[in-house]
Design a protein around this motif. Structure first.
Motif, PDB file in Angstrom:
ATOM      1  N   ASP A   1       0.828  -1.207   0.000  1.00 42.09           N
ATOM      2  CA  ASP A   1       0.000   0.000   0.000  1.00 42.09           C
ATOM      3  C   ASP A   1       0.864   1.259   0.000  1.00 42.09           C
ATOM      4  O   ASP A   1       0.584   2.231  -0.717  1.00 42.09           O
ATOM      5  N   ALA A   2       1.909   1.257   0.822  1.00 47.10           N
ATOM      6  CA  ALA A   2       2.781   2.426   0.911  1.00 47.10           C
ATOM      7  C   ALA A   2       3.534   2.641  -0.398  1.00 47.10           C
ATOM      8  O   ALA A   2       3.668   3.788  -0.870  1.00 47.10           O
ATOM      9  N   ILE A   3       4.019   1.567  -0.990  1.00 45.18           N
ATOM     10  CA  ILE A   3       4.758   1.680  -2.246  1.00 45.18           C
ATOM     11  C   ILE A   3       3.859   2.226  -3.354  1.00 45.18           C
ATOM     12  O   ILE A   3       4.253   3.120  -4.122  1.00 45.18           O
ATOM     13  N   VAL A   4       2.634   1.693  -3.430  1.00 46.75           N
ATOM     14  CA  VAL A   4       1.677   2.176  -4.441  1.00 46.75           C
ATOM     15  C   VAL A   4       1.355   3.650  -4.204  1.00 46.75           C
ATOM     16  O   VAL A   4       1.281   4.443  -5.152  1.00 46.75           O
ATOM     17  N   ALA A   5       1.168   4.021  -2.934  1.00 42.44           N
ATOM     18  CA  ALA A   5       0.830   5.409  -2.604  1.00 42.44           C
ATOM     19  C   ALA A   5       1.948   6.361  -3.002  1.00 42.44           C
ATOM     20  O   ALA A   5       1.708   7.411  -3.620  1.00 42.44           O
ATOM     21  N   ILE A   6       3.178   6.016  -2.663  1.00 43.60           N
ATOM     22  CA  ILE A   6       4.317   6.868  -2.990  1.00 43.60           C
ATOM     23  C   ILE A   6       4.491   6.975  -4.503  1.00 43.60           C
ATOM     24  O   ILE A   6       4.719   8.066  -5.048  1.00 43.60           O
ATOM     25  N   ALA A   7       4.364   5.833  -5.185  1.00 47.70           N
ATOM     26  CA  ALA A   7       4.498   5.843  -6.641  1.00 47.70           C
ATOM     27  C   ALA A   7       3.415   6.705  -7.284  1.00 47.70           C
ATOM     28  O   ALA A   7       3.680   7.469  -8.228  1.00 47.70           O
ATOM     29  N   LEU A   8       2.191   6.599  -6.774  1.00 46.80           N
ATOM     30  CA  LEU A   8       1.084   7.391  -7.321  1.00 46.80           C
ATOM     31  C   LEU A   8       1.313   8.878  -7.106  1.00 46.80           C
ATOM     32  O   LEU A   8       1.058   9.694  -8.008  1.00 46.80           O
ATOM     33  N   LEU A   9       1.811   9.259  -5.925  1.00 48.15           N
ATOM     34  CA  LEU A   9       2.081  10.676  -5.654  1.00 48.15           C
ATOM     35  C   LEU A   9       3.171  11.208  -6.580  1.00 48.15           C
ATOM     36  O   LEU A   9       3.101  12.352  -7.048  1.00 48.15           O
ATOM     37  N   VAL A  10       4.179  10.386  -6.855  1.00 45.62           N
ATOM     38  CA  VAL A  10       5.247  10.801  -7.765  1.00 45.62           C
ATOM     39  C   VAL A  10       4.696  10.992  -9.175  1.00 45.62           C
ATOM     40  O   VAL A  10       4.988  11.994  -9.848  1.00 45.62           O
ATOM     41  N   VAL A  11       3.892  10.025  -9.619  1.00 43.01           N
ATOM     42  CA  VAL A  11       3.299  10.122 -10.967  1.00 43.01           C
ATOM     43  C   VAL A  11       2.428  11.365 -11.079  1.00 43.01           C
ATOM     44  O   VAL A  11       2.481  12.097 -12.073  1.00 43.01           O
ATOM     45  N   LEU A  12       1.606  11.618 -10.055  1.00 40.23           N
ATOM     46  CA  LEU A  12       0.725  12.788 -10.078  1.00 40.23           C
ATOM     47  C   LEU A  12       1.527  14.085 -10.070  1.00 40.23           C
ATOM     48  O   LEU A  12       1.154  15.061 -10.735  1.00 40.23           O
ATOM     49  N   ALA A  13       2.625  14.108  -9.304  1.00 43.15           N
ATOM     50  CA  ALA A  13       3.461  15.305  -9.266  1.00 43.15           C
ATOM     51  C   ALA A  13       4.087  15.585 -10.625  1.00 43.15           C
ATOM     52  O   ALA A  13       4.108  16.728 -11.101  1.00 43.15           O
ATOM     53  N   VAL A  14       4.590  14.530 -11.276  1.00 39.58           N
ATOM     54  CA  VAL A  14       5.202  14.693 -12.606  1.00 39.58           C
ATOM     55  C   VAL A  14       4.145  15.123 -13.621  1.00 39.58           C
ATOM     56  O   VAL A  14       4.370  16.040 -14.419  1.00 39.58           O
ATOM     57  N   ALA A  15       2.974  14.464 -13.586  1.00 37.19           N
ATOM     58  CA  ALA A  15       1.901  14.812 -14.520  1.00 37.19           C
ATOM     59  C   ALA A  15       1.450  16.256 -14.308  1.00 37.19           C
ATOM     60  O   ALA A  15       1.215  16.996 -15.271  1.00 37.19           O
ATOM     61  N   GLY A  16       1.336  16.649 -13.045  1.00 36.64           N
ATOM     62  CA  GLY A  16       0.932  18.026 -12.750  1.00 36.64           C
ATOM     63  C   GLY A  16       1.959  19.033 -13.225  1.00 36.64           C
ATOM     64  O   GLY A  16       1.606  20.084 -13.765  1.00 36.64           O
ATOM     65  N   ALA A  17       3.237  18.713 -13.027  1.00 35.14           N
ATOM     66  CA  ALA A  17       4.297  19.618 -13.463  1.00 35.14           C
ATOM     67  C   ALA A  17       4.306  19.761 -14.987  1.00 35.14           C
ATOM     68  O   ALA A  17       4.489  20.863 -15.522  1.00 35.14           O
TER      69      ALA A  17
END
Length: 225
Positions: free
Chosen positions: A197-213
């Protein structure tokens, strides 16, 4: 009729601006006091409080989220939902809480504006206001994806614009769901950051940050074209 709506004839624009400044100072003061006195509860204290509430915690969570979110960053509260209820139950509760909090903050700003909403934001932000009004829920969805942009600032600004409440709600539910899920899952896995769960959460936050940027970069490029 003026498309911006009629202002309260008994409240001048100057008085409204004073109200907004006073509100900002009040929220800032409360937050500073909580931080300096160490009154913001720790993860263990939040868990203990939830356990004392028992089943009432499910009922009380959203109203408490709305109140506390005026001074506490929403990802912390979403993480608390994961800590108290787990990812499966905490995600819909946190999403309901952040949506209700967004609408409440928008309502407070609009009440403070006393009918002057749509004419208070600085001229240099007029294009942003027009974008919010024209695109509604889509604009809110995009704002929820952009990294670093505080949701509270968006909520408050929405109250000073002509954005409709339903657009803020819909945009928050759809655009905010991935981030809410990620913070809830991360909060529920604080004791084991190596869990799936933690790995998926961190990966998702990274993906969202990159997509947002990338989205912000594209919007800037379009604006310069």
């Amino acid at each position: 009729m003026d498309p911006r709506g009629a202002a309260n004839p008994g409240v001048s624009r100057r008085v409204v601006i004073r109200r907004l400044v006073a509100y900002a100072l009040l929220v800032g003061t409360v937050l500073a006091v909580l931080a300096l006195t160490g009154s913001i509860p720790s993860a263990d204290e939040a868990r203990d409080f939830g356990e004392r509430l028992g089943d009432w915690a499910y009922v009380a969570f959203v109203p408490l989220f709305v109140v506390v979110n005026f001074v506490v960053w929403w990802p912390i509260l979403a993480g608390g939902a994961g800590l108290l209820f787990g990812t499966a139950v905490g995600t819909p509760l946190a999403l309901a809480g952040v949506t209700a909090a967004s609408l409440t903050q928008m309502f407070v700003a609009r009440r403070l504006a006393a009918g002057h909403h749509g004419s208070l934001l600085p001229a240099r932000t007029r294009q942003v206001e027009e974008f919010l009004t024209r695109h509604g829920a889509v604009a809110v969805m995009e704002s929820r994806i952009v990294p670093v942009l505080p949701w509270g600032l968006v909520n408050f600004s929405a109250g000073l614009s002509r954005l409709r409440y339903r657009d803020l709600a819909l945009g928050t539910v759809i655009g905010g769901a991935p981030k809410v899920f990620a913070y809830v899952a991360l909060g529920g896995s604080l004791s084991d950051l190596g869990s799936p769960d933690a790995i998926v959460a961190i990966a998702l936050l990274v993906v969202l940050a990159v997509a947002g940027a990338l989205f912000v970069r594209r919007q800037i490029a379009v604006g310069r074209a």
